[in-house]
Design a protein around this motif. Structure first.
Motif, PDB file in Angstrom:
ATOM      1  N   PHE A  97       0.811  -1.222   0.000  1.00  0.00           N
ATOM      2  CA  PHE A  97       0.000   0.000   0.000  1.00  0.00           C
ATOM      3  C   PHE A  97       0.849   1.279   0.000  1.00  0.00           C
ATOM      4  O   PHE A  97       0.308   2.375  -0.058  1.00  0.00           O
ATOM      5  N   ARG A 137      -5.230  -8.359  -0.775  1.00  0.00           N
ATOM      6  CA  ARG A 137      -5.316  -8.078  -2.214  1.00  0.00           C
ATOM      7  C   ARG A 137      -6.679  -7.510  -2.592  1.00  0.00           C
ATOM      8  O   ARG A 137      -6.784  -6.636  -3.454  1.00  0.00           O
ATOM      9  N   LEU A 139      -6.651  -3.955  -1.447  1.00  0.00           N
ATOM     10  CA  LEU A 139      -5.777  -3.197  -2.337  1.00  0.00           C
ATOM     11  C   LEU A 139      -6.494  -2.872  -3.649  1.00  0.00           C
ATOM     12  O   LEU A 139      -6.396  -1.751  -4.154  1.00  0.00           O
ATOM     13  N   ALA A 140      -7.233  -3.824  -4.182  1.00  0.00           N
ATOM     14  CA  ALA A 140      -7.999  -3.581  -5.412  1.00  0.00           C
ATOM     15  C   ALA A 140      -9.031  -2.485  -5.198  1.00  0.00           C
ATOM     16  O   ALA A 140      -9.192  -1.590  -6.037  1.00  0.00           O
ATOM     17  N   GLU A 198      -7.116   0.855  -4.887  1.00  0.00           N
ATOM     18  CA  GLU A 198      -6.655   1.358  -6.182  1.00  0.00           C
ATOM     19  C   GLU A 198      -7.812   1.842  -7.041  1.00  0.00           C
ATOM     20  O   GLU A 198      -7.698   2.836  -7.752  1.00  0.00           O
ATOM     21  N   GLN A 252      -8.621   5.240  -5.892  1.00  0.00           N
ATOM     22  CA  GLN A 252      -7.599   6.205  -6.293  1.00  0.00           C
ATOM     23  C   GLN A 252      -7.801   6.646  -7.744  1.00  0.00           C
ATOM     24  O   GLN A 252      -7.628   7.791  -8.070  1.00  0.00           O
ATOM     25  N   HIS A 253      -8.173   5.703  -8.607  1.00  0.00           N
ATOM     26  CA  HIS A 253      -8.364   6.030 -10.016  1.00  0.00           C
ATOM     27  C   HIS A 253      -9.693   6.714 -10.276  1.00  0.00           C
ATOM     28  O   HIS A 253      -9.856   7.343 -11.305  1.00  0.00           O
TER      29      HIS A 253
END
Length: 68
Positions: free
Chosen positions: A21, A55, A58-59, A62, A65-66
């Motif tokens: 991370f 994971r 984390l997905a 992310e 974030q996008h």
């Protein structure tokens, strides 16, 4: 990395999760205390985190974030 003997689930250390991370390991511990991430305690009292759960988080992280 270590594996749990009964389920063969890969377990990660706080440092390994923090590296994924790009945060401090203390942040990972705070996430666990806040209930954002579940942890397993070793016999020595150290926290370990399930790789599959990390994971997934984390997905989600992310994707957020996008999305900004």
């Amino acid at each position: 990395m270590t594996t749990a003997s009964s389920t063969s689930e890969v377990l990660l250390t706080p440092a390994e999760v923090a590296n994924m991370f790009r945060v401090d390991p203390k942040t990972v511990t705070r996430w666990a205390k806040a209930g954002k991430l579940s942890s397993i305690r070793t016999l020595g009292g150290h926290r370990r985190y399930r790789e599959s759960e990390v994971r997934s988080l984390l997905a989600d992280f992310e994707a957020g974030q996008h999305g900004n």
